[in-house]
Design an enzyme around this catalytic site. Structure first.
Site, PDB file in Angstrom:
ATOM      1  N   GLU A  87       1.032  -1.211   0.067  1.00  8.91           N
ATOM      2  CA  GLU A  87       0.079   0.011   0.044  1.00  8.91           C
ATOM      3  C   GLU A  87       0.776   1.235  -0.049  1.00  8.91           C
ATOM      4  O   GLU A  87       1.677   1.416   0.727  1.00  8.91           O
ATOM      5  CB  GLU A  87      -1.001  -0.041   1.138  1.00  8.91           C
ATOM      6  CG  GLU A  87      -1.682   1.184   1.570  1.00  8.91           C
ATOM      7  CD  GLU A  87      -2.626   1.830   0.527  1.00  8.91           C
ATOM      8  OE1 GLU A  87      -3.286   1.161  -0.213  1.00  8.91           O
ATOM      9  OE2 GLU A  87      -2.238   3.138   0.133  1.00  8.91           O
ATOM     10  N   GLN A  88       0.498   2.144  -0.882  1.00  2.89           N
ATOM     11  CA  GLN A  88       1.371   3.395  -1.121  1.00  2.89           C
ATOM     12  C   GLN A  88       1.363   4.355   0.106  1.00  2.89           C
ATOM     13  O   GLN A  88       2.242   5.084   0.569  1.00  2.89           O
ATOM     14  CB  GLN A  88       1.002   3.980  -2.178  1.00  2.89           C
ATOM     15  CG  GLN A  88      -0.413   4.623  -2.486  1.00  2.89           C
ATOM     16  CD  GLN A  88      -0.898   5.473  -3.624  1.00  2.89           C
ATOM     17  OE1 GLN A  88       0.273   5.568  -4.520  1.00  2.89           O
ATOM     18  NE2 GLN A  88      -1.957   5.982  -3.624  1.00  2.89           N
ATOM     19  N   ARG A 129     -16.898   4.023   5.604  1.00  2.00           N
ATOM     20  CA  ARG A 129     -16.144   3.455   4.757  1.00  2.00           C
ATOM     21  C   ARG A 129     -14.560   3.008   5.825  1.00  2.00           C
ATOM     22  O   ARG A 129     -14.011   1.996   5.688  1.00  2.00           O
ATOM     23  CB  ARG A 129     -15.188   4.572   3.936  1.00  2.00           C
ATOM     24  CG  ARG A 129     -14.089   3.512   2.855  1.00  2.00           C
ATOM     25  CD  ARG A 129     -13.627   4.875   1.919  1.00  2.00           C
ATOM     26  NE  ARG A 129     -14.610   5.555   1.072  1.00  2.00           N
ATOM     27  CZ  ARG A 129     -14.899   4.749   0.036  1.00  2.00           C
ATOM     28  NH1 ARG A 129     -13.929   3.808  -0.727  1.00  2.00           N
ATOM     29  NH2 ARG A 129     -15.877   5.189  -0.883  1.00  2.00           N
ATOM     30  N   TYR A 150     -27.978  10.040   3.712  1.00  2.41           N
ATOM     31  CA  TYR A 150     -28.327   8.934   4.517  1.00  2.41           C
ATOM     32  C   TYR A 150     -27.410   8.986   6.015  1.00  2.41           C
ATOM     33  O   TYR A 150     -26.506   9.669   5.988  1.00  2.41           O
ATOM     34  CB  TYR A 150     -28.204   7.738   3.998  1.00  2.41           C
ATOM     35  CG  TYR A 150     -26.801   7.172   3.376  1.00  2.41           C
ATOM     36  CD1 TYR A 150     -25.740   6.936   4.247  1.00  2.41           C
ATOM     37  CD2 TYR A 150     -26.306   7.437   2.055  1.00  2.41           C
ATOM     38  CE1 TYR A 150     -24.439   6.263   3.651  1.00  2.41           C
ATOM     39  CE2 TYR A 150     -25.413   7.166   1.425  1.00  2.41           C
ATOM     40  CZ  TYR A 150     -24.431   6.420   2.243  1.00  2.41           C
ATOM     41  OH  TYR A 150     -23.023   6.092   1.636  1.00  2.41           O
TER      42      TYR A 150
HETATM   43  P1  FAD Z   1      -9.506   2.174  -3.995  1.00  2.00           P
HETATM   44  O1  FAD Z   1     -10.223   2.109  -2.650  1.00  2.00           O
HETATM   45  O2  FAD Z   1      -9.241   3.443  -4.808  1.00  2.00           O
HETATM   46  O3  FAD Z   1      -8.131   1.581  -3.345  1.00  2.00           O
HETATM   47  C1  FAD Z   1      -6.868   1.578  -3.910  1.00  2.00           C
HETATM   48  C2  FAD Z   1      -5.661   1.382  -2.968  1.00  2.00           C
HETATM   49  O4  FAD Z   1      -4.572   1.333  -3.685  1.00  2.00           O
HETATM   50  C3  FAD Z   1      -5.621   2.667  -2.365  1.00  2.00           C
HETATM   51  O5  FAD Z   1      -5.480   2.589  -0.689  1.00  2.00           O
HETATM   52  C4  FAD Z   1      -4.346   3.521  -2.787  1.00  2.00           C
HETATM   53  O6  FAD Z   1      -3.794   4.061  -2.009  1.00  2.00           O
HETATM   54  C5  FAD Z   1      -3.557   2.187  -3.252  1.00  2.00           C
HETATM   55  N1  FAD Z   1      -2.605   2.377  -4.385  1.00  2.00           N
HETATM   56  C6  FAD Z   1      -2.975   3.007  -5.559  1.00  2.00           C
HETATM   57  N2  FAD Z   1      -1.880   3.244  -6.377  1.00  2.00           N
HETATM   58  C7  FAD Z   1      -0.784   2.559  -5.633  1.00  2.00           C
HETATM   59  C8  FAD Z   1       0.414   2.159  -6.003  1.00  2.00           C
HETATM   60  N3  FAD Z   1       0.916   2.566  -7.031  1.00  2.00           N
HETATM   61  N4  FAD Z   1       1.106   1.444  -4.992  1.00  2.00           N
HETATM   62  C9  FAD Z   1       0.549   0.901  -3.910  1.00  2.00           C
HETATM   63  N5  FAD Z   1      -0.654   1.128  -3.590  1.00  2.00           N
HETATM   64  C10 FAD Z   1      -1.493   2.014  -4.355  1.00  2.00           C
HETATM   65  N6  FAD Z   1     -19.225   1.917  -3.727  1.00  2.00           N
HETATM   66  C11 FAD Z   1     -20.477   1.109  -3.182  1.00  2.00           C
HETATM   67  O7  FAD Z   1     -20.391   0.050  -3.363  1.00  2.00           O
HETATM   68  N7  FAD Z   1     -21.261   1.909  -2.389  1.00  2.00           N
HETATM   69  C12 FAD Z   1     -21.338   3.283  -2.106  1.00  2.00           C
HETATM   70  O8  FAD Z   1     -22.094   3.551  -1.162  1.00  2.00           O
HETATM   71  C13 FAD Z   1     -20.424   3.880  -2.752  1.00  2.00           C
HETATM   72  N8  FAD Z   1     -20.370   5.212  -2.396  1.00  2.00           N
HETATM   73  C14 FAD Z   1     -19.303   5.966  -3.145  1.00  2.00           C
HETATM   74  C15 FAD Z   1     -19.345   7.461  -2.764  1.00  2.00           C
HETATM   75  C16 FAD Z   1     -18.313   8.116  -3.110  1.00  2.00           C
HETATM   76  C17 FAD Z   1     -18.436   9.646  -2.788  1.00  2.00           C
HETATM   77  C18 FAD Z   1     -17.115   7.606  -3.831  1.00  2.00           C
HETATM   78  C19 FAD Z   1     -16.051   8.571  -4.490  1.00  2.00           C
HETATM   79  C20 FAD Z   1     -17.248   6.177  -4.331  1.00  2.00           C
HETATM   80  C21 FAD Z   1     -18.241   5.563  -3.822  1.00  2.00           C
HETATM   81  N9  FAD Z   1     -18.333   4.191  -3.977  1.00  2.00           N
HETATM   82  C22 FAD Z   1     -19.124   3.135  -3.642  1.00  2.00           C
HETATM   83  C23 FAD Z   1     -17.315   3.458  -5.003  1.00  2.00           C
HETATM   84  C24 FAD Z   1     -16.229   3.160  -4.232  1.00  2.00           C
HETATM   85  O9  FAD Z   1     -15.481   3.854  -3.222  1.00  2.00           O
HETATM   86  C25 FAD Z   1     -15.076   2.231  -5.046  1.00  2.00           C
HETATM   87  O10 FAD Z   1     -15.537   1.588  -5.876  1.00  2.00           O
HETATM   88  C26 FAD Z   1     -14.087   1.399  -4.168  1.00  2.00           C
HETATM   89  O11 FAD Z   1     -13.546   2.189  -2.837  1.00  2.00           O
HETATM   90  C27 FAD Z   1     -13.286   0.852  -4.956  1.00  2.00           C
HETATM   91  O12 FAD Z   1     -12.322   0.069  -4.112  1.00  2.00           O
HETATM   92  P2  FAD Z   1     -10.758  -0.470  -4.735  1.00  2.00           P
HETATM   93  O13 FAD Z   1      -9.987  -1.184  -3.603  1.00  2.00           O
HETATM   94  O14 FAD Z   1     -10.668  -1.099  -6.116  1.00  2.00           O
HETATM   95  O15 FAD Z   1     -10.165   1.007  -4.961  1.00  2.00           O
END
Ligand code: FAD
Length: 372
Positions: free
Chosen positions: A34-35, A105, A208
């Site tokens: 994790e970055q 979250r 909510y």
């Molecule tokens: P991320 O959460 O983006 O995690 C990626 C991780 O990778 C991060 O910790 C980052 O720091 C790390 N990273 C990135 N690049 C590197 C690198 N080069 N080296 C090492 N680490 C790295 N979804 C729902 O299901 N329900 C909801 O109600 C909902 N509400 C939302 C409301 C908002 C305002 C937003 C913006 C999004 C919402 N979403 C919701 C969508 C949801 O937040 C995302 O789809 C979800 O967080 C994706 O998870 P992920 O683990 O794929 O990516």
């Protein structure tokens, strides 16, 4: 098949931690890179619909759900003018087999992190992955020059993934001519656990309660032609949000008037990856299929990915076959969900009153015809 096999997961977001847990529970030895310097999440509210809590339960987090979020009672869609209900769905009596949660979250991430660590997952923070390395064992290189090798690499590094272009070169993300604010408001506990979606011409707002009502979560979207950077950490003056939603129901504008801070970001659209897997490297979560936040399914899709990934790898003969199965089982569903979120963006913001009324009547009819 995964017993003793080493896996690297890039990213400790919801998708990465769930994938790490799913792989570790099937016998893999998992390292998450994790970055961020520490696992601290500033984010706000998130809805975890029953398809997401089904995964959390399957991952052994059933007993932790009460600490992650509060069960949703009802979903209300309202018209901005006079605030009348367009439709109301009673989730409490809808008899889903798994709960629908309103969660912070940070609480979901904390539960996933602690379950992953308990399953033996190692989490390295401050590890910025820069690229992939090949050879006999797949691996990743870090910006600080270190390399990590493993039998399988899962890129769960989010919508702005550095690894995705190496697997699926995609066009630049396109600005959707929409911006969104998110804000949290402290409140007196005890508010009804319902989601309100209030729609109006060129804008909508989702509201909510969180943490038993001690916080109210807002996401407010407005059509706007101009924007500069794709970031969702920009602070904005809440007066802009208040002005854009001034014609919304009075109890909502009264709450917005109490906001002291709000974050603003531009909504960008990137097509879902056409290819999720290359050799022993696979994309997961937003890295594969970032979606506009109009269906509350982004994180839930990442949870589904994590479960299917573990199942596919554990049930296949070889990593390549397991990853191919994972992609085949996930790609069409995720594309459909991303497209449905795009359609909501249009449906919520209709400007012509006649068109809006017809669309709302169609929604009500659809809800009445829904099998119970
Ligand atoms: P991320 O959460 O983006 O995690 C990626 C991780 O990778 C991060 O910790 C980052 O720091 C790390 N990273 C990135 N690049 C590197 C690198 N080069 N080296 C090492 N680490 C790295 N979804 C729902 O299901 N329900 C909801 O109600 C909902 N509400 C939302 C409301 C908002 C305002 C937003 C913006 C999004 C919402 N979403 C919701 C969508 C949801 O937040 C995302 O789809 C979800 O967080 C994706 O998870 P992920 O683990 O794929 O990516």
């Amino acid at each position: 098949m995964l017993i003793g096999r080493q896996a690297i997961v890039v990213g400790a977001g919801i998708g990465g931690l769930a994938a790490a847990l799913s792989l570790a529970q099937r016998g893999a030895s998992v390292t998450v890179l994790e970055q961020a310097p520490a696992l601290a999440e500033a984010g706000a509210g998130i809805q975890i619909s029953p398809n997401g809590t089904a995964v959390l339960e399957a991952l052994g987090l059933g007993a932790a759900l009460g600490g992650i979020g509060q069960p949703l009672a009802a979903l209300r869609m309202r018209d901005f003018a006079r605030g009348r209900d367009i439709l109301r769905m009673n989730v409490a009596t809808a008899k889903y087999r798994h709960p629908w949660l309103l969660a912070h979250r940070a609480d979901l991430l904390a539960a996933l992190e602690s379950a992953a660590r308990a399953a033996g997952v190692r989490i390295e923070t401050g590890a910025v992955v820069a690229g992939l390395v090949g050879g006999g064992r797949t691996g990743v290189s870090l910006e600080d020059g270190r390399e990590f090798r493993a039998g399988v690499v899962i890129a769960a590094d989010g919508a702005r993934s550095r690894l995705r272009p190496l697997i699926d070169p995609a066009p630049d993300p396109a600005f959707r001519r929409q911006v969104a604010w998110r804000a949290l408001l402290p409140a007196a506990p005890g508010a009804a656990p319902e989601v309100q979606l209030i729609v109006g011409p060129g804008r909508h707002l989702v509201r909510y309660p969180l943490r038993g009502g001690r916080l109210v979560n807002f996401v407010a979207v407005l059509e706007r032609p101009d924007w500069a950077a794709e970031t969702w950490q920009q602070q904005d003056d809440p007066a802009h949000l208040q002005a854009a939603f001034a014609r919304f129901p009075e109890e909502i504008t009264a709450e917005l008037a109490r906001l002291e801070t709000a974050h603003l970001w531009g909504l960008f659209r990137r097509p879902a990856a056409r290819r999720w897997v290359q050799g022993r490297v696979a994309l997961l979560g937003d890295a594969a299929h970032a979606t506009l936040p109009f269906l509350a399914q982004g994180a839930v899709m990442a949870l589904e990915d994590a479960w299917v990934l573990g199942e596919s790898l554990a049930g296949s003969d070889g990593v390549e076959a397991g990853l191919a199965l994972y992609e085949a089982r996930r790609r069409a569903r995720c594309r459909r969900i991303v497209a449905a979120a795009d359609r909501n963006a249009l449906a919520y913001h209709l400007a012509l009153p006649g068109l809006r009324q017809a669309a709302h009547a169609g929604l009500r009819l659809g809800e009445r015809l829904r099998p119970g």
